[in-house]
Every structure is written in structure tokens, then in C-alpha cells.
Motif scaffolding. Structure first.
Motif, PDB file in Angstrom:
ATOM      1  N   VAL A 191      11.842  17.834  49.718  1.00  0.00           N
ATOM      2  CA  VAL A 191      12.157  17.728  48.288  1.00  0.00           C
ATOM      3  C   VAL A 191      11.528  16.455  47.744  1.00  0.00           C
ATOM      4  N   LEU A 192      10.859  16.586  46.619  1.00  0.00           N
ATOM      5  CA  LEU A 192      10.223  15.451  45.953  1.00  0.00           C
ATOM      6  C   LEU A 192      10.648  15.441  44.502  1.00  0.00           C
ATOM      7  N   LEU A 193      11.164  14.297  44.061  1.00  0.00           N
ATOM      8  CA  LEU A 193      11.539  14.110  42.659  1.00  0.00           C
ATOM      9  C   LEU A 193      10.573  13.119  42.019  1.00  0.00           C
ATOM     10  N   VAL A 194       9.958  13.500  40.899  1.00  0.00           N
ATOM     11  CA  VAL A 194       9.071  12.616  40.152  1.00  0.00           C
ATOM     12  C   VAL A 194       9.407  12.714  38.679  1.00  0.00           C
ATOM     13  N   ASN A 195       9.198  11.610  37.976  1.00  0.00           N
ATOM     14  CA  ASN A 195       9.342  11.611  36.529  1.00  0.00           C
ATOM     15  C   ASN A 195       8.017  12.089  35.948  1.00  0.00           C
ATOM     16  N   GLY A 196       7.981  13.352  35.510  1.00  0.00           N
ATOM     17  CA  GLY A 196       6.731  13.986  35.100  1.00  0.00           C
ATOM     18  C   GLY A 196       5.947  13.223  34.051  1.00  0.00           C
ATOM     19  N   PRO A 197       6.552  12.904  32.877  1.00  0.00           N
ATOM     20  CA  PRO A 197       5.780  12.171  31.852  1.00  0.00           C
ATOM     21  C   PRO A 197       5.309  10.800  32.326  1.00  0.00           C
ATOM     22  N   GLU A 198       6.173  10.073  33.057  1.00  0.00           N
ATOM     23  CA  GLU A 198       5.743   8.766  33.566  1.00  0.00           C
ATOM     24  C   GLU A 198       4.614   8.907  34.577  1.00  0.00           C
TER      25      GLU A 198
ATOM     26  N   ALA B 107       4.909  22.178  34.184  1.00  0.00           N
ATOM     27  CA  ALA B 107       6.321  22.474  34.446  1.00  0.00           C
ATOM     28  C   ALA B 107       7.147  21.212  34.649  1.00  0.00           C
ATOM     29  N   LEU B 108       6.499  20.101  35.014  1.00  0.00           N
ATOM     30  CA  LEU B 108       7.223  18.860  35.276  1.00  0.00           C
ATOM     31  C   LEU B 108       7.218  17.912  34.092  1.00  0.00           C
ATOM     32  N   LEU B 109       6.628  18.315  32.975  1.00  0.00           N
ATOM     33  CA  LEU B 109       6.458  17.401  31.842  1.00  0.00           C
ATOM     34  C   LEU B 109       7.504  17.577  30.767  1.00  0.00           C
ATOM     35  N   GLY B 110       8.368  18.587  30.882  1.00  0.00           N
ATOM     36  CA  GLY B 110       9.354  18.846  29.837  1.00  0.00           C
ATOM     37  C   GLY B 110      10.420  17.765  29.768  1.00  0.00           C
ATOM     38  N   SER B 111      11.145  17.760  28.655  1.00  0.00           N
ATOM     39  CA  SER B 111      12.190  16.756  28.441  1.00  0.00           C
ATOM     40  C   SER B 111      13.545  17.212  28.922  1.00  0.00           C
ATOM     41  N   GLY B 112      13.732  18.497  29.203  1.00  0.00           N
ATOM     42  CA  GLY B 112      15.007  18.951  29.751  1.00  0.00           C
ATOM     43  C   GLY B 112      15.668  19.999  28.894  1.00  0.00           C
TER      44      GLY B 112
ATOM     45  N   TRP C  89      12.365  14.522  37.650  1.00  0.00           N
ATOM     46  CA  TRP C  89      13.458  13.546  37.654  1.00  0.00           C
ATOM     47  C   TRP C  89      14.099  13.427  36.270  1.00  0.00           C
ATOM     48  N   GLN C  90      13.269  13.439  35.220  1.00  0.00           N
ATOM     49  CA  GLN C  90      13.785  13.189  33.869  1.00  0.00           C
ATOM     50  C   GLN C  90      14.683  14.309  33.372  1.00  0.00           C
ATOM     51  N   GLN C  91      14.705  15.459  34.054  1.00  0.00           N
ATOM     52  CA  GLN C  91      15.535  16.573  33.612  1.00  0.00           C
ATOM     53  C   GLN C  91      16.789  16.750  34.466  1.00  0.00           C
ATOM     54  N   LEU C  92      17.050  15.831  35.400  1.00  0.00           N
ATOM     55  CA  LEU C  92      18.237  15.973  36.245  1.00  0.00           C
ATOM     56  C   LEU C  92      19.502  15.899  35.395  1.00  0.00           C
ATOM     57  N   PRO C  93      20.467  16.764  35.662  1.00  0.00           N
ATOM     58  CA  PRO C  93      21.746  16.670  34.926  1.00  0.00           C
ATOM     59  C   PRO C  93      22.509  15.413  35.337  1.00  0.00           C
TER      60      PRO C  93
END
Length: 904
Positions: A602-609, A626-631, A692-696
Motif C-alpha cells: 500500500v502506498l499513500l501519496v498526496n496527488g496534487p503535491e 485518479a490521484l489528483l482529486g480533492s475528495g 492521501w488528500q482524500q483520506l476520511p
């Protein structure tokens, strides 16, 4: 035929023979010298590759199972210690000569250790006893003494412990212990416990020395792998102690370890060494045999096989161009002496008279030149190739015979004005040229369908590039006069004469062989340049996959504010966290119901950053949309590997599944698929990447395990310092404080990763091959252009003499030469460059270039710098042609061309 007469003829035509001698010397020097240079770099690459590997891969180890004393008074220690030199003597001679160090050890199975100092910390420990001859020289006592060899059976077993082991187990000099016998499978059961005493604590003099590399190591404690599991350690005892214990029923295991010296392993002996080591394993005679030497050697041999394939293609092109130049020089020489040979035939000489003359001259001039070139090539550093002598003999024979064969092929009739008529090829020649083009196409199809045998210089592989270059040159010869004729018709309507005369002469020029040589030489240079650019670009992508930024800090867990600390460092512009965990299970619900598929990373990254960071660092990495959304509400969009996507689809869970991250589960859906992803190892085939930026929001936030940074002139020591401080802050600030100091963070820059991908092994050989191929191909191309000029120099000289008498100015004569030679040189250079650029695209599947990029595929694509190179090479070639023509006109003096010309 006297030698004096031959020498006088050679002196009369000294320029032509000097050119032939120079070509012979260069050819033989390349045949002898280039393999030596390649072998020398291969040897250096092997030494560098072996030294970059852990030293333990060069160990050959024999070991026994647990052996019990037969009770006949025999000393097991003395009997088995004597096998250390005997086993080495039984090795194959090449392996025996490589042995640099050797060690003998004997040890017991671990038994349960008890004592007051262990009970003080409630430690559960199993301890094995090992005898290591030479330990007093390899270790330095920090307390106490070494075990006494004169101790008796009534005395406690004296043990020396490594300082790290003693500290972790709360033991010191004077600690009194009880060691239970190991639970060995014997009819009598486990031996009785014995009293033990720690008499010494030591440190290694050289921790990296091979003495301490035996497994398990005596310098550290093996941590328990689960609850209620013991620590496992080793203590050093005297050989006499093990003999006494074996007499009391303790089982002993013996090992003989031999380390091969890296400097004694040579590339030419790698295959034989692999075979010898394999044979040693089959002849181990009941002992367990382990070795890792064959693994790096096989890896290196795979790289050598690939580089040999690439170099064979490049070398064939260069040798083909040299052969063409020799043919051109021989033809030029016999054409200059056409009158002489015609006169010999007219006086009644046989057809072989001229050939015998040429053979005697070749033997007098070319044979010594070839010998001198071969001797010069042998001065190059590195071992000689096995086939160099045979190749040199064959090349010398062909060069010596080139002049007499050209003499036999020279027509002796009355010369025709070939410059005044359009030469129409015969039906036979058209058929041969069409067959050649068809043969080249069939060769490409067969090569791609059949594949390649690694490490073998395949005749089909080395012939296809030459066939393609020759076929392209033949097509060019047939096609390029048509645009010139059209240009001539247009120029005829203008007032000037330069464009009309130049295009007319260019359209009628017959320079088949020189043009083929130019195309072949330029194609060889372009092939090397395009493949080198493709390999370099692929290495950039591999380095970017490992470090998708300017710098990477990877640790256990780092405090979240570490990113802000990193951003304040000089030179750092951005920092972005990531989290990576391996061995996670997929679940069907938040309670953790196992999905019963394989584990994932499992890899978590902040897409926009991450997207902004890779753009800032200018690394060739793309972040999926798919990793660039805001949530949004619902499952997290995830990028998964094809294997994970297939498992989820088969289970019907590609729209909703759960994965654990640091003790919490997050729901995700398959939003995109990717064969690989940055930060993950190349062999990772099962992964899930989450934004990462979309984690609840949860009561406990996830903690990064590393950071990516973008910046200039990064200070690695400062990055490591901030990362270590972040680890310590997390360890002190968590709910559970770790009992041990975490390991230092790992800091890697993109530059370091790129250097690791491009260095070592045979990469130096590949770089040398590409550089040499490009330089030699370019030089031969320019030399072939000179032959293109000289092939029509006589006819152009006569035409210019006539036109100068009719009022053509000096500037107009240079313009006429430019118009006539420009299209020919330009077409030849462009054709060679196009062929050289297409060859990697056609041959990439069979070249095995992935061996030079860590297994990543090499994508050979259009190289924009090739266009610039073609333009520069064309300009240089055209300028070189004009210079050669001017020098030739000055030497022959245009004013005398009308008097000396046969037709004038």
C-alpha cells in the motif's frame, strides 16, 4: 619480376599506395585494438560489479548436520579442522587458486540459557556455543579474558560474548549462567545442563572483515519473531570445551567457509568458473554446499551477452564501411593506371599480367602496413580476443587481394564519355538490386520472428543492418537523380548556367559504391547515437521511478511536521509526504473479513503535491488523474496493479474493497491500473496506491514513512539529520515509546539513483562501444565523401577547364561544384541517418538492451538531436568535399586537364 621494379612503380604511384596502406593499417589496428579495449573495460566492469556486491556472495561453504561423538576417544574438533586445507585441495584448480581467505567453525545447537542477570529483565534467551579459531586476532577484548583452553570438566563453561550481545542481554564479565542442553534428536535425549560463566566481552577489530560473516552472526542478537519467543545468540568458547561437551552427548555442527578474491576472477573465465562451482556442489559428498558466486557471474554474463550483441551490430557496420573504402581505394588506384594495364594487354600480355603486378605491389606495401597496424592495435590495454588473430589473417588476405582483383575487373577497352550520357542500368543489375532489397526485408522479418540467441554473434543479426544500409543506398541511387533532372529542367529556363550545369552533372553522376559506403558509415554512427539516447532515457525513467524527485527520505515513521522542517532547509523548495506498507491483506468490509487474495503493498501519496513536486524537480514521472482529486464521499479512487485489479474483478469487489493502513482500514475502488508506480520496487507486482488528500477523518491520522523533496544543491547530511529528528520526535511522542533507537533514515538523491543505474557491470563497455561507433562511423563517412569527390574528379576537372576557358569565373566554378556535390552528399548523409534511426526500432526486441537499465524495457524513439547532428554532419561533409576537390584541382592543375584528358 624484380623487387626494384616493383618499388619503382610503388614510388611512381605513391599517393594511391599510401592511401591503401593507411586503410590496411587502420583496419588491422581496429581488429586488434578494439577487442582489447572492450575486454579491458569488461574486466574492469566485472571487478567493479563484484566489489559492489556483498562480500558474502563470494563465499563457498561446506557444512554438516549435527554430529555426535562415537565415544571412542576421537577429538571431533581435530578431525574436522583438518578438513579445512583438504577441501581446498580437492577444489578444481581455477577455484582453488581464487581462495583468498578460509575459516573453520564448530558450534552447538542453541539451548535455553538462564541466570540472575537474565531474570532481572525477564529475558528469554537461547544460546549456542561456537568455536572460531583465530577469534583472538579478529576481536579486541573490552573486558575480561578469552576462554581458557586448559579448563577442566569440573570448571564452568567459559564464554566470551560480543559487546552488543552482552549489552542487549544484560550480561557482563562474571555473569553466572546455566545452559540447558539442546533438544537434539538422540536416543538418550537432551544432555544435562552445564554451568556457564561469562569471562570476556569483545568487539570486532574489523566488523566488515569476512571472519564475522558466518551465519548466524556472533556479533548480534536475533530478535524474537513473536510473543513468548526467545532471543537467540551465540557465545564463543574454546575448541577443547566443545570436545568435552561432545563427549557428554552434545551434538556439534561444523562449517568450512572459503572466500574467493574478487581480483582473481576474470571475465574470460566466468563460464568455466560457474561450471566448476556447480560441479563442486554435485560432489559435496554428503555435506551441505552453499555458494552465491554464480548469481552475480550469471548476471554479469547476461550483460556481456547483450553488449556483445550491440557491439557486433556497430562493429559490422564499421568494418563494412572500411571494406568499402578499401574497394574504393583499389578501384581508384587501378583507374589511374588504366592506360598502363591496357598497354600491357595490347603488347600481348596475358590477362593475369596486370593482376600479378598488382599482387606484387600489394605484398610489398599492404602486407607490412597490415602487420604494422596489427602490432599497433596490440598495444591497446586489455587481453586479446581469441579470434583476433584469425580475423586479422582473413582481413589481411582480403586487403592484399583487393588490388589484383580490381585490376582483373578493370575493363581495358576504349573509355566512353560516361559524363555526357545518362547511364541506364542493365536488366541484370536491376534484378540484382531488387533481389538485394527483397533480401534485406526478408532478413528483418526472419530476425524479428526467430529472435536472438543471447551471447552469440548471430550472422543474421550482423548482416541485416548491412543489408538494410546497402538496400537503402541502392534505392537512393535509383531515386535521387529524378528530382535533380526536374531541377535541371527548371534551371534551364533561367539565365544563369551554374544551377543548370550543376544539376545536370549531378543527375548523371554514377557513384554507386562510394554512396553505399557513405550510407553504411553514417548509419553505423546514427545507430550508436540513437541506441545510446534510448538507453540513457530509459535509465532516467528507472531512476525517476526509484526517486521521483530531487531527493528521497525513507524511514520507519516520521513526525508529520518533518515536512515543514525539510522545507526550511537551504535549497529545498517543496516537500511532500508518502506512506508505504507492505504485506497488507485486502478485506471485504471494515471489520477485516479477508478477501482471500494475495498480499499487497500500500502506498499513500498526496496527488496534487506530488504532481507539483515532480514538475518542479523536472523528473520524467506522471501522476495519474485518479490521484489528483480533492475528495468525494464514497470509496477512495485507487491506482492498482493489473494482478490486484484481476483479483478484485474476479471477486466482484472492484467497486468497493478495504485495505489496512497503519492499523486502520480504508475503502477504495479501482479507478486506474498501472504496471508500476514510482517509489515501489520494480519487482512489486501487487500494489494499491491511494490519494492521501482524500483520506476520511479518523481519530488517529496516518503517519508518513518518508518524504520527497524538490530543490537545488541538496545537502544529504542535513536531509538525514532532519529525517532522524523526525523519527525521534515520533518515537517519543507516540502512545507507545519504542525500546530501541530507530535506524537512521535512508536518503537518496535522484543523481545518486541515476549514477547507480548507469554505472557498474558492462555499462562502461557499452558507453565505449557507442562512443567509438559514433566517432568511427562519422570519420569513415567523411572519408567516403572524399572518395565520392575523387571518383568524379577527373571528369569534373576537364569540365571546369573547358568552362573556365569559356569565361566561367572562380566563384561560379565553386558554385558549380556546390550544386553538383550538395545533393549527392546531402542525400547520402540523410539516407544513412534514416537507416541508423530505423535500425534500433527494427532490432530493439532482439538486442536485449534491458540488461543495461536494471530490467526496465528500453524505448527507442525519435531523437530530436539526430536532426541537428544530420544537419551539422551534412554541412561538415559538404565543406570537406569542397576542400578535397579544391586540393585535388590544385594538385592536378586544371589548366593541364585538357591536355592530359583522353577525350579532349
Amino acid at each position: 619480376m624484380s623487387i626494384g621494379a616493383v618499388a619503382r612503380r610503388v614510388r611512381a604511384y605513391g599517393g594511391q599506395f599510401l592511401l591503401l596502406a593507411a586503410l590496411a593499417a587502420v583496419t588491422l589496428a581496429l581488429i586488434a585494438g578494439v577487442p582489447r579495449l572492450v575486454n579491458g573495460r569488461t574486466e574492469a566492469g566485472l571487478q567493479s560489479f563484484l566489489r559492489s556486491q556483498p562480500a558474502t556472495v563470494r563465499d563457498v561453504t561446506y557444512a554438516t548436520d549435527t554430529i555426535f561423538n562415537a565415544g571412542n576417544g576421537t577429538s571431533l574438533m581435530e578431525a574436522f579442522a583438518a578438513d579445512l586445507p583438504r577441501l581446498q585441495d580437492e577444489m578444481p584448480p581455477p577455484v582453488r587458486a581464487l581462495v583468498d581467505q578460509r575459516w573453520f567453525t564448530a558450534e552447538t545447537d542453541p539451548g535455553r540459557l538462564t541466570g540472575p542477570d537474565l531474570a532481572a529483565r525477564n529475558l528469554l534467551v537461547d544460546l549456542g556455543l561456537r568455536s572460531m579459531p583465530g577469534v583472538a586476532e579478529a576481536g579486541r577484548l573490552t573486558g575480561g579474558r578469552w576462554p581458557d583452553p586448559t579448563a577442566t570438566a569440573e570448571d564452568p563453561v567459559e564464554i566470551a560474548l560480543a559487546a552488543e550481545v552482552a549489552g542487549k542481554l544484560n550480561l557482563r564479565v562474571g555473569s553466572k549462567l546455566t545452559l540447558a542442553g539442546p533438544q537434539s534428536a538422540t536416543p538418550e535425549g537432551a544432555p544435562d545442563p552445564v554451568r556457564a560463566l561469562v569471562v570476556g566481552v569483545f568487539e570486532p577489530r574489523d566488523r566488515a572483515g569476512g571472519f564475522w560473516d558466518g551465519l548466524p552472526q556472533a556479533l548480534r542478537v536475533i530478535e524474537p519473531i513473536g510473543d513468548a519467543q526467545p532471543f537467540v545468540a551465540l557465545g564463543v568458547v574454546d575448541p577443547a570445551t566443545l570436545d568435552r561437551l561432545s563427549a557428554d552427548g552434545w551434538g556439534l555442527r561444523f562449517a568450512w567457509r572459503y572466500r574467493m578474491g574478487a581480483s582473481g576472477i576474470h571475465a574470460v573465465d566466468a563460464d568455466r568458473l560457474i561450471g566448476d562451482v556447480d560441479r563442486m556442489g554435485r560432489q559435496a559428498q554428503g555435506r551441505a554446499f552453499t555458494q552465491g558466486l554464480d548469481i552475480p557471474l550469471r548476471q554479469f554474463q547476461d550483460q556481456v551477452a547483450s553488449v556483445r550483441t550491440v557491439l557486433a551490430v556497430s562493429a559490422t557496420g564499421a568494418l563494412g564501411a572500411l571494406a568499402g573504402l578499401v574497394i574504393l581505394a583499389a578501384g581508384l588506384t587501378v583507374r589511374r593506371r588504366r592506360t598502363e594495364f591496357t598497354l600491357l594487354r595490347a603488347r600481348g600480355g596475358a590477362a593475369l599480367v596486370g593482376a600479378r603486378r598488382s599482387l606484387s605491389e600489394s605484398l610489398l606495401v599492404l602486407l607490412p602496413a597490415a602487420g604494422a597496424g596489427f602490432a599497433l592495435g596490440n598495444l591497446a590495454p586489455g587481453p586479446a580476443a581469441e579470434s583476433a588473430s584469425a580475423a586479422a589473417v582473413a582481413a589481411t588476405l582480403l586487403i592484399v587481394l583487393a588490388l589484383p582483383l580490381a585490376t582483373l575487373a578493370l575493363p581495358t577497352g576504349v573509355a566512353q564519355r560516361r559524363d555526357l550520357v545518362t547511364m541506364r542500368p542493365s536488366a541484370r543489375r536491376i534484378t540484382m538490386e531488387a533481389g538485394l532489397v527483397l533480401l534485406a526485408v526478408i532478413g528483418v522479418l526472419l530476425l524479428r520472428r526467430r529472435g536472438l540467441v543471447p551471447g552469440v554473434v548471430d550472422p543474421l543479426l550482423v548482416s541485416v543492418p548491412v543489408l538494410l544500409a546497402v538496400a537503402a543506398a541502392v534505392l537512393t541511387i535509383r531515386l535521387y537523380p529524378w528530382p535533380l533532372r526536374l531541377l535541371g529542367r527548371l534551371a534551364a529556363r533561367t539565365r544563369g548556367s551554374v544551377a543548370f550545369l550543376g544539376s545536370a552533372r549531378g543527375a548523371r553522376a554514377v557513384v554507386t559504391t562510394p554512396l553505399v559506403v557513405v550510407v553504411l558509415a553514417v548509419a553505423s554512427a546514427a545507430f550508436c547515437g540513437v541506441v545510446a539516447a534510448g538507453v540513457e532515457a530509459s535509465r532516467d525513467r528507472v531512476a525517476a521511478r526509484q526517486v521521483p524527485a530531487d531527493g528521497l527520505i525513507r524511514g520507519e515513521r516520521l513526525a508529520p511536521d518533518t515536512g515543514a522542517e525539510l522545507a526550511r532547509l537551504p535549497g529545498v523548495r517543496r516537500a511532500s509526504p508518502f506512506l508505504q506498507e507492505a504485506g497488507q491483506r485486502l478485506a471485504t468490509d471494515e471489520d477485516g473479513t479477508d478477501l482471500r487474495v494475495g498480499e499487497v503493498s500500500v502506498l499513500l501519496v498526496n496527488g496534487p503535491e506530488l504532481d507539483a513536486l515532480v514538475r518542479d524537480a523536472d523528473v520524467p514521472v506522471g501522476v495519474p488523474d485518479a490521484l489528483l482529486g480533492s475528495g468525494d464521499a464514497g470509496p477512495l479512487p485507487a491506482v492498482v496493479s493489473p494482478a490486484v485489479a484481476a483479483d478484485l474483478a474476479a471477486a466482484g469487489r472492484d467497486g468497493s474493497a478495504f485495505v489496512g493502513v497503519q492499523g486502520q482500514r480504508y475503502e477504495f475502488r479501482v479507478a486506474a491500473r498501472a504496471d508500476s508506480f514510482p517509489l515501489l520496487r520494480g519487482e512489486t507486482t501487487r500494489f494499491v496506491v491511494l490519494p492521501w488528500q482524500q483520506l476520511p477523518r479518523r481519530t488517529t491520522d496516518v503517519t508518513p514513512t518518508g518524504f520527497l523533496v524538490a530543490g537545488d544543491r541538496l545537502d544529504v547530511s542535513e536531509l538525514r539529520r532532519v529525517g532522524n529528528e523526525g523519527q525521534r520526535r515520533f518515537a517519543r511522542g507516540g502512545t507507545i515509546v519504542g525500546r530501541e533507537q530507530p535506524l537512521d533514515v535512508e536518503v537518496t538523491t535522484w543523481t545518486q539513483a541515476r549514477r547507480q543505474v548507469g554505472e557498474g557491470g558492462v555499462n562502461a563497455v557499452l558507453g565505449f562501444g557507442f562512443t567509438a561507433g559514433a566517432v568511427v562511423g562519422t570519420a569513415l563517412g567523411l572519408l567516403a565523401v572524399a572518395f565520392v569527390v575523387l571518383a568524379g574528379a577527373r571528369a569534373r576537372g576537364q569540365a571546369l577547364s573547358q568552362l573556365r576557358t569559356l569565361g566561367l569565373s572562380r566563384g561560379q566554378s565553386r558554385g558549380l561544384l556546390l550544386v553538383e556535390l550538395g545533393p549527392l552528399v546531402g542525400v547520402a548523409v540523410v539516407t544513412g541517418a534514416v537507416v541508423g534511426a530505423l535500425l534500433p526500432l527494427l532490432l530493439n526486441p532482439v538486442l536485449g538492451l534491458s540488461a543495461f537499465t536494471g530490467g526496465a524495457p528500453v524505448e527507442v524513439a525519435f531523437e530530436p538531436r539526430l536532426v541537428v547532428g544530420v544537419v551539422v554532419l551534412g554541412a561538415v561533409a559538404l565543406g570537406f568535399a569542397i576542400v578535397v576537390e579544391a586540393l585535388n584541382n590544385r594538385r592536378t592543375r586544371l589548366g593541364e586537364a585538357l591536355r592530359l584528358g583522353e577525350e579532349s
